[in-house]
Design an enzyme around this catalytic site. Structure first.
Site, PDB file in Angstrom:
ATOM      1  N   ASP A  34     129.382 -19.975  40.437  1.00 52.52           N
ATOM      2  CA  ASP A  34     129.780 -19.275  39.224  1.00 52.52           C
ATOM      3  C   ASP A  34     131.267 -19.402  38.914  1.00 52.52           C
ATOM      4  O   ASP A  34     131.853 -18.532  38.287  1.00 52.52           O
ATOM      5  CB  ASP A  34     129.379 -17.794  39.305  1.00 52.52           C
ATOM      6  N   SER A  38     129.586 -26.046  35.428  1.00 53.11           N
ATOM      7  CA  SER A  38     128.706 -26.563  34.378  1.00 53.11           C
ATOM      8  C   SER A  38     129.265 -26.282  32.993  1.00 53.11           C
ATOM      9  O   SER A  38     129.112 -27.089  32.064  1.00 53.11           O
ATOM     10  CB  SER A  38     127.307 -25.943  34.525  1.00 53.11           C
ATOM     11  N   GLY A 113     127.389 -25.230  44.171  1.00 55.56           N
ATOM     12  CA  GLY A 113     128.389 -24.388  44.792  1.00 55.56           C
ATOM     13  C   GLY A 113     127.929 -23.711  46.059  1.00 55.56           C
ATOM     14  O   GLY A 113     128.731 -23.399  46.930  1.00 55.56           O
ATOM     15  N   MET A 167     140.817 -17.961  33.049  1.00 52.57           N
ATOM     16  CA  MET A 167     142.136 -17.338  32.901  1.00 52.57           C
ATOM     17  C   MET A 167     142.110 -16.226  31.859  1.00 52.57           C
ATOM     18  O   MET A 167     142.929 -15.295  31.902  1.00 52.57           O
ATOM     19  CB  MET A 167     143.178 -18.394  32.521  1.00 52.57           C
ATOM     20  N   GLY A 471     101.940 -26.473  83.935  1.00 54.37           N
ATOM     21  CA  GLY A 471     100.670 -26.034  84.500  1.00 54.37           C
ATOM     22  C   GLY A 471      99.480 -26.853  84.066  1.00 54.37           C
ATOM     23  O   GLY A 471      98.342 -26.565  84.453  1.00 54.37           O
ATOM     24  N   SER A 542     108.309 -33.095  78.618  1.00 54.09           N
ATOM     25  CA  SER A 542     108.802 -33.930  77.504  1.00 54.09           C
ATOM     26  C   SER A 542     108.157 -33.496  76.185  1.00 54.09           C
ATOM     27  O   SER A 542     107.320 -34.199  75.633  1.00 54.09           O
ATOM     28  CB  SER A 542     108.547 -35.417  77.774  1.00 54.09           C
TER      29      SER A 542
END
Length: 634
Positions: A34, A38, A113, A167, A471, A542
């Protein structure tokens, strides 16, 4: 009428010619959520008059439906094309837009963003010449501002516009502007960004976008559009001067022509130039430069051409044709920076595919050296990298490749990492330098090879890789198989999971990263034993397919036999000879396979043994029968 038509056609032709000759600037906008990225791009598109009437009508309608400006044009909607973005009011993908002014053409990438979309930001920045980093004047420099600036510096963008937006919401205060400018420049010094132009903006009101604003009479710098139109483009940035042509395709249409096609990444080439083919190191002379319109006298970076050579040289896709007097380096181990882009963490030792230029090889991260806290620039210890983390690591490839340091040439120094199973891109990286051992350590030729050792023993070497839950019966069956092999006079060795952890792997724990390293080491030892002509048996849980695939890739085709000891979890837990399941259920044993750590069963094992149907003795007999059937033993 014909005369008028001719005039119109001439005007169009003249316009297209002028347009074609304009320089092209690629830039990105980035910053925190924000901050108005864009909106800035939408305003630039609007002011450059790059919108058709139907587009204007559509944006006016969309502004009434989706906009946040009380029915006035919401410029952000020109860029936020995804419905999900419009509903959330944020950008979640990279949106590319083209526009043009009388002075220059532009391609702009609007990057996300949110921190979780850092990978998208890397994509947008990879080809940009300039970064426009937006800061909300009310919020100042945020963590994401620092993160994106650090990524910009890593990618190699050197021209930065610090756009202090909104601004109008701080009454166009010069004090606010100065404070943010000073704070950002102090941080930029730490990451090597020096070419910074700070501009006070109100993208919504249009202040300092295309014309100087009367609201900021204290500011005497360029407008945003003015800067973008006039800033110098460094065409050779991160490109290098020496010839680099990664071969994309070997063109052999007939017996009389053999050419090597590719895009010239850097430098230039002329017929008669001496070149070196890498990694082989063979040299030759350029005979012809073939292009679409005919042969060329010279070709430069950015052109796609076909080179023919004076000599018959073995060249394949992925090789690099370099200037003979300034060749690329060749190595198989590097220090690099990696930006991790996958939800699953990056694990040392796990095999990935690495794409460098036109060459794809197998690779694994051998050692993460540290990760970077982009907010403080602190170096933190790391055993793995999580989504969006940035780390400096050592990486090893399965073969030597030609390369340049990324800071010298991004085309031959930048790479991506790809998941071998899904083919998803999981990381992006930048090579720093070859590790010293890559130059100093070479394979030593020996006269007695694997075939000679196997012949002496009267058997074919192989790896029997027993995998399954704790096991399940892996060690019991493997031990019985080895007893039968010994009775038959065969030469074998059993690598058991518990036994190996008492010696070779005693420094490893049971985290996911340590388990990957545990299997990697065992795979390398098994490879050496196969080279000695032995039949090697391994009994390890594994749990991950990727590491079992790595172990398989270390030996020749047909020498790896995966034995899945397939026992249901409840049956394995009921046996619990060592009491491990009870500890795991009580929370005393963390990362235990089957309880709080996953087991990925083999998809196509050579042998599957269901211990609810077969006894250990019968299972061992099945393995011996298979070895006989495949000619490993007589």
């Amino acid at each position: 009428m014909a005369h008028v038509s001719d005039l119109i056609a001439t005007d169009i032709e003249r316009y297209l010619e002028q347009h074609e000759k304009k320089s092209l600037l690629r830039f990105i906008t980035c910053g925190s959520v924000d901050d108005g990225k864009s909106t800035v791009i939408g305003r630039l598109l609007y002011e450059s008059k790059m919108l058709f009437e139907d587009q204007l009508a559509a944006i006016e309608a969309d502004s009434k439906k989706w906009g946040t400006q009380g029915g006035d044009i919401d410029f952000a909607l020109l860029v936020d094309g995804l419905a999900a973005e419009r509903e959330q009011g944020i950008t979640i993908d990279v949106a590319y837009r083209f526009f043009s002014t009388d002075r220059r053409k532009f391609i702009v990438a609007d990057t996300p963003g949110h921190e979780q979309y850092t990978r998208n930001m890397i994509t947008g920045a990879s080809t940009a010449d300039v970064a426009v980093i937006l800061v909300d004047a009310r919020k100042g420099v945020l963590t994401q501002t620092r993160r994106h600036s650090y990524l910009v510096s890593l990618i190699g963008i050197r021209k930065v516009v610090l756009a202090i937006n909104k601004m109008d919401l701080v009454d166009y205060s010069q004090q606010v502007y100065n404070r943010i400018d000073e704070e950002y420049r102090e941080f930029a010094k730490q990451i090597g960004l020096a070419d910074i132009t700070t501009i006070p903006l109100s993208a919504l009101k249009g202040d300092n976008m295309t014309e100087a604003s009367t609201q900021t009479s204290w500011y005497h710098g360029p407008t945003l559009m003015g800067f973008l139109e006039t800033c110098e483009i460094d065409e050779t940035r991160l490109q290098g001067d020496a010839l680099r042509l990664p071969v994309q395709w070997v063109n052999r249409p007939n017996l009389d022509f053999r050419g090597f096609c590719g895009l010239i990444a850097s430098g230039s080439v002329r017929p008669g130039d001496r070149v070196r083919v890498q990694p082989s190191g063979r040299e030759s002379t350029v005979a012809r430069i073939v292009a679409y319109g005919g042969d060329l006298a010279v070709a430069v970076a950015g052109q796609s051409v076909t080179l023919t050579l004076a000599d018959e040289v073995d060249i394949s896709r992925g090789d690099v044709i370099s200037a003979a007097d300034a060749p690329a380096e060749v190595a198989d181990q590097f220090e690099c920076t990696i930006v991790w882009m996958a939800d699953e963490p990056m694990l040392p030792g796990r095999p990935y595919l690495l794409k460098l230029g036109t060459r794809t090889v197998s690779a694994s991260v051998t050692e993460p050296k540290y990760k970077v806290n982009v907010n403080t620039m602190e170096r933190l210890a790391a055993k793995q990298l999580e989504l969006n983390e940035i780390g400096v690591c050592n990486i090893a490839l399965d073969r030597a490749v030609p390369f340049d340091a990324y800071q010298a040439n991004r085309d031959t120094g930048g790479f991506i990492l790809i998941d071998r199973l899904t083919n998803n891109t999981v990381g992006a990286g930048m090579l720093h330098f070859a590790l010293r051992r890559a130059h100093n350590i070479h394979l030593q030729h020996v006269d007695i090879d694997k075939s000679a050792r196997a012949l002496q023993k009267g058997q074919k070497p192989a790896v029997l890789w027993f995998t399954g839950l704790s096991g399940a019966g892996k060690s019991t069956i493997a031990n019985l198989v080895e007893k039968r092999l010994h009775a038959l006079g065969r030469h074998s060795y059993l690598l058991d999971g518990d036994n190996v952890r008492h010696g070779l792997n005693k420094d490893l724990g049971f985290t996911e990263a340590d388990r990957v390293e545990n299997v990697r080491r065992v795979g390398e030892v098994a490879k050496l034993m196969v080279d000695a002509g032995l039949i090697v048996l391994t009994a390890f849980i594994s749990p991950f397919r990727a590491e079992r695939r790595l172990a398989r890739s270390l030996v020749a085709d047909g020498e790896f036999i995966e034995v899945h000891v397939d026992t249901p979890l409840d049956v394995a837990e009921s046996r619990d000879v060592k009491g491990l399941y009870k500890k795991a259920r009580r929370g005393e044993l963390r990362n235990f396979t089957g309880i709080d750590s996953p087991y990925e069963p083999p998809e196509n094992p050579e042998i599957r043994i269901d211990t609810t149907e077969l006894t250990a003795e019968r299972a061992a007999d099945r393995v011996i029968e298979m070895l006989r059937a495949r000619g490993f033993i007589a």
